[in-house]
Write a protein that holds these residues in place. Structure first.
Motif, short mmCIF file in Angstrom:
data_model
loop_
_atom_site.label_atom_id
_atom_site.label_comp_id
_atom_site.label_asym_id
_atom_site.label_seq_id
_atom_site.Cartn_x
_atom_site.Cartn_y
_atom_site.Cartn_z
N GLU A 375 0.85 -1.18 0.00
CA GLU A 375 0.00 0.00 0.00
C GLU A 375 0.89 1.24 0.00
O GLU A 375 1.99 1.24 0.58
CB GLU A 375 -0.91 0.03 1.23
CG GLU A 375 -2.17 -0.81 1.07
CD GLU A 375 -3.19 -0.18 0.15
OE1 GLU A 375 -4.05 0.59 0.61
OE2 GLU A 375 -3.10 -0.45 -1.08
N ILE A 376 0.42 2.31 -0.64
CA ILE A 376 1.20 3.54 -0.79
C ILE A 376 0.41 4.70 -0.20
O ILE A 376 -0.73 4.95 -0.61
CB ILE A 376 1.51 3.81 -2.27
CG1 ILE A 376 2.32 2.65 -2.86
CG2 ILE A 376 2.25 5.14 -2.45
CD1 ILE A 376 2.41 2.67 -4.37
N LYS A 377 1.01 5.39 0.75
CA LYS A 377 0.33 6.50 1.42
C LYS A 377 1.30 7.66 1.58
O LYS A 377 2.48 7.48 1.89
CB LYS A 377 -0.17 6.08 2.81
CG LYS A 377 -1.17 4.92 2.80
CD LYS A 377 -2.46 5.28 2.09
CE LYS A 377 -3.45 4.12 2.09
NZ LYS A 377 -4.68 4.44 1.31
N LEU A 378 0.77 8.86 1.38
CA LEU A 378 1.61 10.05 1.47
C LEU A 378 2.02 10.34 2.91
O LEU A 378 3.19 10.61 3.20
CB LEU A 378 0.85 11.25 0.88
CG LEU A 378 1.60 12.57 0.75
CD1 LEU A 378 2.87 12.40 -0.06
CD2 LEU A 378 0.70 13.61 0.10
N GLN A 382 -2.18 7.84 7.77
CA GLN A 382 -3.03 6.88 7.05
C GLN A 382 -2.62 5.43 7.31
O GLN A 382 -3.07 4.52 6.62
CB GLN A 382 -2.97 7.16 5.55
CG GLN A 382 -3.48 8.55 5.15
CD GLN A 382 -3.18 8.87 3.69
OE1 GLN A 382 -2.04 9.07 3.30
NE2 GLN A 382 -4.23 8.93 2.89
N VAL A 383 -1.79 5.20 8.32
CA VAL A 383 -1.24 3.87 8.54
C VAL A 383 -2.31 2.84 8.89
O VAL A 383 -2.27 1.70 8.40
CB VAL A 383 -0.13 3.90 9.63
CG1 VAL A 383 -0.70 4.28 10.99
CG2 VAL A 383 0.59 2.56 9.69
N GLU A 384 -3.30 3.19 9.70
CA GLU A 384 -4.32 2.22 10.10
C GLU A 384 -5.20 1.82 8.92
O GLU A 384 -5.58 0.66 8.78
CB GLU A 384 -5.17 2.79 11.25
CG GLU A 384 -4.39 3.00 12.54
CD GLU A 384 -3.71 1.73 13.03
OE1 GLU A 384 -4.34 0.64 12.89
OE2 GLU A 384 -2.58 1.81 13.54
N PRO A 401 0.76 -13.69 0.70
CA PRO A 401 1.95 -12.94 0.29
C PRO A 401 3.15 -13.23 1.18
O PRO A 401 2.98 -13.48 2.39
CB PRO A 401 1.50 -11.48 0.41
CG PRO A 401 0.32 -11.49 1.33
CD PRO A 401 -0.34 -12.82 1.14
N ALA A 402 4.33 -13.22 0.59
CA ALA A 402 5.56 -13.44 1.37
C ALA A 402 5.78 -12.34 2.39
O ALA A 402 6.30 -12.57 3.48
CB ALA A 402 6.75 -13.54 0.42
N PHE A 403 5.39 -11.13 2.05
CA PHE A 403 5.40 -10.02 3.01
C PHE A 403 4.43 -8.96 2.53
O PHE A 403 4.00 -8.94 1.38
CB PHE A 403 6.80 -9.45 3.21
CG PHE A 403 7.37 -8.68 2.05
CD1 PHE A 403 7.15 -7.31 1.91
CD2 PHE A 403 8.15 -9.31 1.09
CE1 PHE A 403 7.68 -6.58 0.85
CE2 PHE A 403 8.70 -8.61 0.02
CZ PHE A 403 8.46 -7.24 -0.09
N MET A 404 4.08 -8.08 3.46
CA MET A 404 3.25 -6.92 3.13
C MET A 404 3.96 -5.67 3.62
O MET A 404 4.73 -5.72 4.59
CB MET A 404 1.87 -7.05 3.77
CG MET A 404 1.08 -8.25 3.24
SD MET A 404 -0.65 -8.31 3.80
CE MET A 404 -0.43 -8.65 5.55
N CYS A 405 3.70 -4.56 2.94
CA CYS A 405 4.48 -3.36 3.19
C CYS A 405 3.63 -2.12 2.93
O CYS A 405 2.78 -2.12 2.04
CB CYS A 405 5.71 -3.38 2.28
SG CYS A 405 6.75 -1.92 2.36
N ILE A 406 3.86 -1.09 3.72
CA ILE A 406 3.26 0.22 3.46
C ILE A 406 4.41 1.19 3.19
O ILE A 406 5.31 1.34 4.02
CB ILE A 406 2.42 0.73 4.65
CG1 ILE A 406 1.43 -0.34 5.10
CG2 ILE A 406 1.69 2.01 4.26
CD1 ILE A 406 0.76 -0.02 6.41
N ILE A 407 4.38 1.82 2.03
CA ILE A 407 5.41 2.80 1.67
C ILE A 407 4.84 4.20 1.86
O ILE A 407 3.81 4.53 1.27
CB ILE A 407 5.89 2.60 0.22
CG1 ILE A 407 6.50 1.20 0.06
CG2 ILE A 407 6.91 3.66 -0.16
CD1 ILE A 407 6.90 0.86 -1.36
#
Length: 432
Positions: A375-378, A382-384, A401-407
């Motif tokens: 997921e991509i957030k400015l 917006q993390v939750e 998924p092998a991993f999940m990530c928020i950028i």
């Protein structure tokens, strides 16, 4: 002809590793990508001689006898043939030269424009399979330009070895400036107040020269401008051609409207052949309700700076419109993810459930078949929301998924969330 690149003039590109690998396997390597993305400099750095097809005298020689431009001295190989597409017969000639020897790495050929089908049929009679390896090149990622520290690695996240790091946080204005500047190598050392000039000049070049270059057919400049503006307004969005046509009809006068779907297809094809469109295909593997999965691609111009130039955006304007800022930031991140996944021999997708509306901004598919959800957030506020989307996606996948990530754009550290295992990463720390 040989050009020497002086120390300090060149920033290393991620594509170079793959280029060297390909030169050890193929007789020639073709590098394709948009103008000004750095193909020539990277190729020069990895070649020992060069000819430039935008030189009129060189083109005349090649048209008379294409073999006359080849350097027969083995000590001068690889030979760069820059913008080979200006003399289309070069392709088959290079392939034939490669057939004459068991030596690898004889040529690097670059092209900024994919030839129209008619020209291909008339001049290119062999795909080059087995002789000419193909590579795509993009504008610079933040890691390549030195604007990402590289403390967060996609490979380490995949291997579960990524460590927590306090990175500090970039100012939001600086992030806007990176979007406006884009990943053009010639723009990296330009002063910030002038960084919008090159993307604007690129758009002008598309409208005044590139869209008709090498073709008998002449396209309407105002229509192409309208199409570019529509694509820019729909940057990082999932829209079809009908939506783009409607967008133009709603926003422009009667005289300026694109008259038909066929016209849009033709104009989009031009932009695609100029390597200016990088649409992000939909991901549909392993979802429990496959019939609900969206198939439409997510729209992208090859660099977010082009979308900003089409809309007349500046860093200050982005700060006053966080909705648009968010789409352009998403474009920036997905530009970098595309480059990083290409380096890792993987693919970049997006995901959407048409029934529930569940979306995941980016799916990273690795060469071994494993994948990650991103997921991509400015902003970090917006993390939750981002966690909730990723966890819902996770629950609906057969193969997890092998991993999940928020950028994030503004985020002070690289963290692995202790409750969910989701990585939280600033874009200015990311690398392959």
């Amino acid at each position: 002809m040989t050009l020497e690149i002086k120390d300090g003039e060149y920033k290393e590109r991620l594509i170079e590793k793959k280029l060297k690998d390909y030169l050890s396997v193929f007789g020639a390597v073709s590098i394709e990508g948009p103008k000004w993305c750095g193909k020539t400099w990277t190729s020069l750095k990895n070649s020992k001689s060069a000819v430039f097809m935008d030189d009129e005298d060189v083109r005349k020689m090649a048209n008379l006898d294409v073999k006359s431009i080849f350097n027969s001295d083995i000590e001068k190989k690889p030979q760069l043939i820059d913008e080979w597409n200006l003399v289309p017969t070069v392709w088959d000639a290079v392939r034939r030269e490669c057939d004459k020897t068991i030596e690898k790495g004889n040529f690097i050929i670059t092209g900024s424009t994919t030839l129209p089908d008619k020209v291909m049929k008339e001049n290119v009679h062999h795909s080059g399979a087995g002789r000419i390896g193909r590579l795509n090149m993009y504008t610079m990622s933040l890691y390549e330009s030195g604007d990402s520290s590289g403390e967060a690695s996609l490979t380490k996240m995949l291997n579960n070895t990524q460590e927590t790091v306090n990175t500090g946080s970039i100012e939001i204005l600086q992030l806007a400036k990176l979007i406006i500047r884009g990943g053009w190598p010639a723009n990296i050392n330009i002063s910030e107040e002038k960084s919008g000039i090159i993307p604007k000049s690129y758009v002008d070049s598309i409208l005044n020269i590139d869209m008709n270059e090498g073709e008998d057919k002449k396209r309407d400049k105002s229509k192409m401008r309208m199409l570019l503006r529509s694509l820019a307004r729909n940057e990082s969005s999932i829209v079809g051609n009908k939506t783009i046509l409607k967008d133009i009809e709603d926003c422009e006068s009667e005289a300026e409207r694109l008259s038909s779907r066929d016209t849009i297809i033709d104009y989009l094809d031009v932009l695609d052949r100029l390597h200016l469109i990088e649409n992000q295909e939909a991901y549909g593997e392993n979802y429990r309700s496959p019939s609900r999965i969206g198939k439409s691609p997510k729209r992208h111009l090859t660099d977010p700076s082009l979308a900003c130039a089409c809309l007349g955006l500046t860093p200050e304007k982005l700060l006053k419109d966080f909705n648009t800022f968010g789409f352009m930031f998403e474009s920036l991140v997905e530009r970098d993810l595309r480059i990083y996944m290409d380096y890792l021999d993987g693919h970049l997708y997006h995901f959407r459930d048409n029934v529930t509306g569940l979306e995941v901004d980016s799916i990273l598919e690795f060469s071994d078949g494993e994948y990650a959800a991103v997921e991509i957030k400015l902003g970090y506020n917006q993390v939750e929301e981002a966690k909730k989307s990723l966890l819902k996606f996770y629950d609906n996948m057969v193969k997890k998924p092998a991993f999940m990530c928020i950028i994030f754009g503004k985020c002070p550290a690289i963290i692995k969330d202790p409750e969910t295992g989701i990585y939280i990463v600033p874009i200015t720390a990311l690398k392959p």
